[in-house]
Each structure stands twice: as C-alpha cells, then as structure tokens.
Enzyme design. Structure first.
Site, PDB file in Angstrom:
ATOM      1  N   GLU A 121       0.830  -1.193   0.000  1.00 14.74           N
ATOM      2  CA  GLU A 121       0.000   0.000   0.000  1.00 14.74           C
ATOM      3  C   GLU A 121       0.872   1.254   0.000  1.00 14.74           C
ATOM      4  OE1 GLU A 121      -2.551  -0.478   3.432  1.00 14.74           O
ATOM      5  OE2 GLU A 121      -2.810  -2.618   2.995  1.00 14.74           O
ATOM      6  N   GLU A 124      -9.869   5.708   2.751  1.00  6.75           N
ATOM      7  CA  GLU A 124     -10.211   4.925   3.947  1.00  6.75           C
ATOM      8  C   GLU A 124     -10.209   5.847   5.156  1.00  6.75           C
ATOM      9  OE1 GLU A 124      -8.326   1.305   6.704  1.00  6.75           O
ATOM     10  OE2 GLU A 124      -7.515   1.717   4.714  1.00  6.75           O
TER      11      GLU A 124
END
Length: 416
Positions: free
Chosen positions: A219, A330
C-alpha cells in the site's frame, strides 16, 4: 484485641499496601522507560546528518547500508539493488507542477524538510521516532502497525460485517486477472479528523491471496494520522503485510523489510502544499510494479523518485502477482458518542461536487504480465455507506484517463 488495636493494624496494612503499590508502579514505569529506550535505539539508526524540519520532524540521513531493512535476518547479506532491472512500458510522464485547469504554475510540491536541507549521497532520509510517538501506541509491539484488517473486500458475502472494525472505504477496484503493478495520480488534501485515534487516507492497494489470514498487501499514498505522527499533517506513507496485518509488515520504515534507495524523499514526512477547496489542486503520482527479472516490488513517487523495493521473499501470494488492485480512500469510524464520525475522507466533499471541491484519482492504470502499463478493464466501485462516503467513476482524455472522484464528510443528515 481492642478495637483500637484493630484500627492500628488496619492502618499498618494500608500503609504496606500503598508502599507495595507505589513500588510496583515505579518498577513498571522503570521497565517501560527501558523498553522505550531500547525500541528507540533499534528504530533510530546512527545519522550521518540530521535535519530539523519546520513541522517539528527530525530527518536523519542514515547510510544506505545501515537502514532498518537490514535488521531482517534474511537481508544480512543482501546486495542492494540501486535501480530496477526493468521499468513498466508505456508510462505516461506528467508535468507534476502544472495545475490542470490553469495557465498559472503553482509552487512545486515538496516535503517540508527540504526547506532546511537535503541528505547527502549514499544516505537515505529516515523520520526519527520520538519517545512521544511510542508512548501514544498501545504497546511497543503494535507501534507502527495497523491494529485490524483494513484492506476493503468488495467481494464479501457478508455485507453486514464489512465495517465491523470501524474502517470505511470508498474505492475503485479491478479483479479477475493477474496484475503486476498499479499506478495513480492522487489528489492531496488535509482532511479534518474528529478524534486523534482516527485516521484518513488515500492510497493504492496491491493485493494477493484471499481476504483471510493469508492476505498479502502493498500500500502507498498519503494519510493524516495523529495517533501515528502526533499531528494533523498530510504525510506520504507506505504499508505492507503478508498475513492480513497480524504480525508482519508496518508503516514506512518502522520495521525491517522495505529497502529504500532514494536520498530525496522521506517516508512518513509531510507533503506540502495541499489542495484547497475551490483553489489550487495538488496531486502526487504513485507507481508500484514487480520487476520481471528480480521479482522485487518497486515503488516510484512522481516522475523522478524511485524510492526502493520490497524484496519478493517477504510475500507468499505477491511473490508471483496480485489478484486485485484497489484505489481510493479509507477512514476509521470509531462512532464517537454513538454517532458516525465526522472525520472527512479526501476533501470532505462528495464526488458530485467535481473538480476543485471533491478529491480525485486520475490516470489509474495497471501493469500487465508483459510489464506494460495499460488502462484497467472492468473497473467497479465500492463503499460501505454511500451516504457517508461515495465514489463516482469516469473516463476522460489526456492526463485524466480513467479517473474517479471520491470521499465525503462522514456524519451528516443522511449518515447519522
């Protein structure tokens, strides 16, 4: 015994109990101090040069061969690969300083510590971990790690359980093929957080395996996380795991694994400037790809900064390829006061508001098995609660390509 004797005995026992409690508390505090110092010594390697950033960070210029990666037992005799054997073909080179809708040229993006100095050759910049950073963590073991599974699973057959961990997402994704990397240009903002132990981020996920305990994930993107960094600045970050965030992996360089080769960009450092509502829009480009010769997963920031690589041996599924690519936002929703958090995702505005108001990803691409960057097929959108955070996918020309707007304010009249 007389009642007065019982009273004196009770007082004596109380004094003994207090003394024992204080002694135990002092012993525990002393143990904690030793543990903190030991952890700081492990994380903060000897610096060739140190730079005090305007935001309070200290950037240590650490010799490239002394970086945290080489604490890993499998990397003791590793020969650093200073550049990838192959770059993806078809990479679109963008003018990183050009505002998309204006002829004016805004200041180039940077990291704040660049205003004070740079690291010399053969060193890498490492954000120094402070005692206060460790003390905010629930434990030394968990410092620098995600506490729960956070990769969004849009294919889940149990939608009621999707946000049980408090993590919520608004993403675009592709799956059903073999992927060898992903690219995106990500709009940079400084979203408001309701609580210091929540966070908000925008990132790329490169995922392998199932969404069980064997999940592999690489990520990269930007995040605001007071719990990790001690402030509300927008910061460049990376993360990796090979067991669904349980025991492997970490943010940035807070554990051994990722090998950095770049002396210009510091993981976890503040990105500056950031976008303003109805003002200048700034974005960063992230590219993650698998070197077809060596097998390592490389990370590039912008057009010019190849930052380093995750050695292929770290992973199980990702040692071959990824099975899903995700792009998006997120947040952590801890439901303060029993209500949905008002922590913003992206700009804090819904996709329908468009450019200059809502946050975007543009020119999203994947790397195929021939090491070519190409437009993804079958792009889908996913969010747990569209009235809190949402996604709107589009396709344009030029430097926009496949894009989407995403995000939202969290708590509102439709998201109680």
């Amino acid at each position: 015994m007389e009642s007065s004797d019982w009273a004196r005995l009770g007082v004596a026992w109380l004094v003994v109990a207090v003394v024992c409690y204080l002694s135990c508390a002092e012993a525990a505090a002393a143990t904690r101090r030793v543990e903190v110092q030991r952890h700081l010594k492990r994380l903060n390697k000897q610096a060739v040069k140190s730079i005090k950033s305007p935001d309070g960070d200290i950037i240590d210029c650490v010799h490239i061969s002394h970086q945290p990666a080489f604490d890993h037992p499998f990397l003791k005799n590793h020969t650093i690969q200073m550049r990838p054997s192959h770059y993806p073909e078809g990479q679109v080179l963008l003018d990183e300083n050009k505002l998309i809708t204006s002829n004016q040229k805004p200041p180039p993006r940077s990291q704040l510590w660049h205003n004070i100095g740079r690291c010399p050759q053969n060193t890498i910049p490492v954000r120094r971990t402070k005692k206060e950073d460790l003390l905010r963590a629930s434990s030394m073991k968990k410092y620098g790690r995600k506490l729960q599974r956070t990769a969004p699973n849009p294919l889940s057959l149990q939608p009621d359980l999707l946000d049980e961990s408090g993590h919520q997402h608004a993403i675009a994704y592709v799956e059903g093929d073999s992927y060898y990397g992903a690219r995106a240009t990500i709009n940079v903002w400084e979203p408001r957080l309701e609580q210091g132990n929540e966070f908000s981020l925008s990132q790329v996920w490169v995922i392998g395996g199932s969404f069980g305990e064997d999940l592999n994930s690489i990520e990269a993107g930007w995040q605001v996380s007071p719990d990790l960094y001690g402030d509300n600045n927008t910061r460049l970050f990376t993360y990796w795991t090979t067991d669904s965030y349980q025991a492997t992996g970490c943010y940035n360089l807070l554990c051994s694994g990722f090998i950095q080769v770049n002396s210009e960009i510091a993981m976890g450092a503040t990105i500056y400037p950031v976008s303003k509502y109805e003002g200048f829009q700034y974005d960063i480009s992230i590219l993650v790809w698998k070197d077809p010769k060596e097998g390592h997963w490389w990370l590039q920031f912008g057009n010019d900064h190849v930052l380093g690589y995750w050695p292929s041996f770290l992973f199980s599924y990702l040692s071959e390829c990824a099975s899903m690519i995700e792009w998006g936002g997120e947040v952590v929703n801890l439901e303060p006061g029993g209500e949905h958090t008002s922590t913003a995702m992206g700009s804090g505005h819904f996709p329908r508001e468009g450019f200059g108001k809502s946050s975007y990803f543009r020119n999203i691409q994947v790397v195929d098995g021939s090491n070519n960057l190409r437009d993804p097929t079958g792009i889908a959108a996913f969010t747990e609660q569209a009235d809190c955070y949402n996604v709107q996918i589009g396709h344009g020309g030029g430097q926009w390509g496949n894009y989407f707007y995403f995000g939202g304010p969290g708590r509102n009249s439709n998201c109680p």
